[in-house]
Design a protein around this motif. Structure first.
Motif, PDB file in Angstrom:
ATOM      1  N   GLY A  57      34.852  43.353  37.989  1.00  0.00           N
ATOM      2  CA  GLY A  57      34.372  43.002  36.625  1.00  0.00           C
ATOM      3  C   GLY A  57      33.039  43.485  36.500  1.00  0.00           C
ATOM      4  O   GLY A  57      32.597  44.113  37.138  1.00  0.00           O
ATOM      5  N   GLY A  58      32.772  42.844  35.096  1.00  0.00           N
ATOM      6  CA  GLY A  58      31.121  43.080  34.615  1.00  0.00           C
ATOM      7  C   GLY A  58      31.280  44.680  34.663  1.00  0.00           C
ATOM      8  O   GLY A  58      31.908  45.666  34.085  1.00  0.00           O
TER       9      GLY A  58
ATOM     10  N   ASP B  77      40.403  42.303  26.600  1.00  0.00           N
ATOM     11  CA  ASP B  77      38.991  41.498  26.713  1.00  0.00           C
ATOM     12  C   ASP B  77      38.714  42.084  28.064  1.00  0.00           C
ATOM     13  O   ASP B  77      39.071  41.514  29.061  1.00  0.00           O
ATOM     14  CB  ASP B  77      39.548  39.844  26.785  1.00  0.00           C
ATOM     15  N   PHE B  78      37.634  42.888  27.871  1.00  0.00           N
ATOM     16  CA  PHE B  78      37.081  43.532  29.125  1.00  0.00           C
ATOM     17  C   PHE B  78      36.048  42.618  29.947  1.00  0.00           C
ATOM     18  O   PHE B  78      35.103  42.988  30.554  1.00  0.00           O
ATOM     19  CB  PHE B  78      36.464  44.866  29.111  1.00  0.00           C
ATOM     20  N   GLY B  79      35.805  41.423  29.242  1.00  0.00           N
ATOM     21  CA  GLY B  79      34.725  40.368  29.740  1.00  0.00           C
ATOM     22  C   GLY B  79      35.395  39.629  31.025  1.00  0.00           C
ATOM     23  O   GLY B  79      34.703  39.333  32.050  1.00  0.00           O
ATOM     24  N   ALA B  80      36.673  39.722  31.214  1.00  0.00           N
ATOM     25  CA  ALA B  80      37.359  39.120  32.297  1.00  0.00           C
ATOM     26  C   ALA B  80      37.577  40.090  33.454  1.00  0.00           C
ATOM     27  O   ALA B  80      37.861  41.264  33.078  1.00  0.00           O
ATOM     28  CB  ALA B  80      38.772  38.596  31.761  1.00  0.00           C
ATOM     29  N   PRO B  81      37.461  39.781  34.765  1.00  0.00           N
ATOM     30  CA  PRO B  81      37.616  40.612  35.789  1.00  0.00           C
ATOM     31  C   PRO B  81      39.368  41.138  35.822  1.00  0.00           C
ATOM     32  O   PRO B  81      40.121  40.282  35.341  1.00  0.00           O
ATOM     33  CB  PRO B  81      37.063  39.818  37.006  1.00  0.00           C
TER      34      PRO B  81
ATOM     35  N   LYS C  29      43.653  39.069  32.302  1.00  0.00           N
ATOM     36  CA  LYS C  29      43.483  38.446  31.170  1.00  0.00           C
ATOM     37  C   LYS C  29      43.658  39.391  29.897  1.00  0.00           C
ATOM     38  O   LYS C  29      42.723  40.284  29.818  1.00  0.00           O
ATOM     39  CB  LYS C  29      42.186  37.388  30.886  1.00  0.00           C
TER      40      LYS C  29
ATOM     41  N   LYS D  87      42.770  49.633  31.170  1.00  0.00           N
ATOM     42  CA  LYS D  87      42.117  49.383  29.764  1.00  0.00           C
ATOM     43  C   LYS D  87      43.153  49.063  28.704  1.00  0.00           C
ATOM     44  O   LYS D  87      42.751  49.220  27.674  1.00  0.00           O
ATOM     45  CB  LYS D  87      41.128  50.733  29.438  1.00  0.00           C
TER      46      LYS D  87
ATOM     47  N   ARG E  75      34.194  46.700  35.709  1.00  0.00           N
ATOM     48  CA  ARG E  75      35.457  46.454  34.927  1.00  0.00           C
ATOM     49  C   ARG E  75      36.299  47.495  34.911  1.00  0.00           C
ATOM     50  O   ARG E  75      37.414  47.638  34.897  1.00  0.00           O
ATOM     51  CB  ARG E  75      35.471  45.486  33.811  1.00  0.00           C
TER      52      ARG E  75
ATOM     53  N   PHE F 207      32.949  35.452  39.323  1.00  0.00           N
ATOM     54  CA  PHE F 207      33.464  35.154  37.875  1.00  0.00           C
ATOM     55  C   PHE F 207      34.131  33.892  37.476  1.00  0.00           C
ATOM     56  O   PHE F 207      35.289  33.626  37.772  1.00  0.00           O
ATOM     57  CB  PHE F 207      34.676  36.452  37.466  1.00  0.00           C
TER      58      PHE F 207
ATOM     59  N   GLY G 267      29.278  44.337  40.868  1.00  0.00           N
ATOM     60  CA  GLY G 267      30.566  43.393  40.151  1.00  0.00           C
ATOM     61  C   GLY G 267      32.123  43.722  40.948  1.00  0.00           C
ATOM     62  O   GLY G 267      32.865  43.093  40.229  1.00  0.00           O
TER      63      GLY G 267
END
Ligand code: SIN
Ligand code: FE2
Length: 217
Positions: free
Chosen positions: A183-184, A142-146, A215, A138, A187, A113, A22
Motif C-alpha cells: 500500500g502507500g 480508494d487507493f489509500g487502503a492497502p 477496500k 486499480k 499500492r 496500515f 510500503g
C-alpha cells in the motif's frame, strides 16, 4: 530439559521481509488460523464455485476465481469491474466471514496500515501451469487502503515490480500461510504470478489458493 519438552512441536517462525517501500511479506502469518480459514473457504466455494472468466480481449484466464464480500471482481467481454452479484447465479456474493476480515485487518496492521476494513475478497485458484500476468490493482475507488494477499497451498513465484510495467520485477517465493501487504507508495505497483510449478501440497493438494482483500469504496 526445555528442548525435550518442545521437541515435538513444529517450528513455524513468523518473520517479515520488506518487498518495497510500503510493501511487506509476512511469513507464516496465517499460523494456527489455517483450519478455520480453510473451512470458511469451503463454505464460500459451495455457494459461489470457482470459474475461469474471460478477459475483455476474449482470452480465458488460466486462474479460476470466486469472491466473497459486498462485491466481487469480475471480468468479461465488457471489461473489468466489481459486481454486487455473482453473474453465474445472479445472487449476491457470499458475505465475508468475520474471521477472514479479522485476519486481513491484523495483517494490514502488521504491514503498517491501521483500520483497513476490506469490503471485498477475491479468491484465486491456480493449478500447475496457471499464471497471472503483470498488472496493477486499480479497479478500486480508494487507493489509500492497502492490498492484503494470503497464500495457501503450493508455493508460487510472486513478481513485484514498480509503477511502470517496464520496471524489472523482483521475485519472491510465496508459501502456504504467507501474507503479502502492499500500500502507500507501492499500492499501484505492477505484480503477477509466474506459472505454478507441479506439486502436491500435503493439505491443499495440487493447487494454490490466493485471497486478495481490497477496500473498493
Ligand atoms: C492477484 O494479483 O490478484 C493475485 C496475486 C497472487 O495470486 O498472489
Ligand atoms: Fe493483483
Amino acid at each position: 530439559m526445555t528442548a525435550d519438552l518442545f521437541s515435538c512441536l513444529p517450528i513455524v517462525r513468523a518473520s517479515r521481509e520488506e518487498m518495497a517501500e510500503g510493501a511487506v511479506l509476512l511469513r507464516s502469518f496465517v499460523g494456527d488460523r489455517e483450519a478455520e480459514l480453510i473451512a470458511a473457504l469451503r463454505d464460500i466455494v459451495a455457494v459461489a464455485p470457482f470459474r475461469r472468466m474471460f478477459t475483455p480481449g476474449g482470452h480465458r484466464m488460466s486462474v479460476a476465481m470466486t469472491n466473497c464480500g459486498s462485491g466481487g471482481w469480475v471480468t468479461d467481454r465488457s471489461g473489468y469491474r466489481y459486481s454486487p452479484d455473482d453473474p453465474e447465479t445472479g445472487k449476491p456474493w457470499p458475505a465475508m466471514p468475520p474471521m477472514l476480515r479479522e485476519l486481513a485487518d491484523s495483517a494490514a496492521l502488521s504491514g503498517g496500515f491501521a483500520g483497513f476494513a476490506p469490503d471485498v475478497c477475491l479468491i484465486n485458484r491456480y493449478v500447475p501451469g496457471a499464471k497471472m500476468s503483470l498488472h496493477q490493482d486499480k479497479d478500486e475507488l480508494d487507493f489509500g487502503a492497502p492490498i492484503v494477499s494470503v497464500s495457501l497451498g503450493l508455493p508460487a513465484i510472486f513478481m513485484f515490480g514498480g509503477l511502470k510495467r517496464s520496471d524489472k520485477p523482483r521475485r519472491f517465493r510465496l508459501e502456504h500461510g504467507d501474507i503479502a501487504v502492499w500500500g502507500g507508495p507501492s499500492r499501484l505497483f505492477y505484480h503477477g504470478v509466474a506459472p505454478l510449478a507441479e506439486g502436491n501440497h500435503p493439505l491443499m493438494g495440487p493447487q494454490r489458493l490466493n485471497l486478495t482483500f481490497r477496500k473498493i469504496r
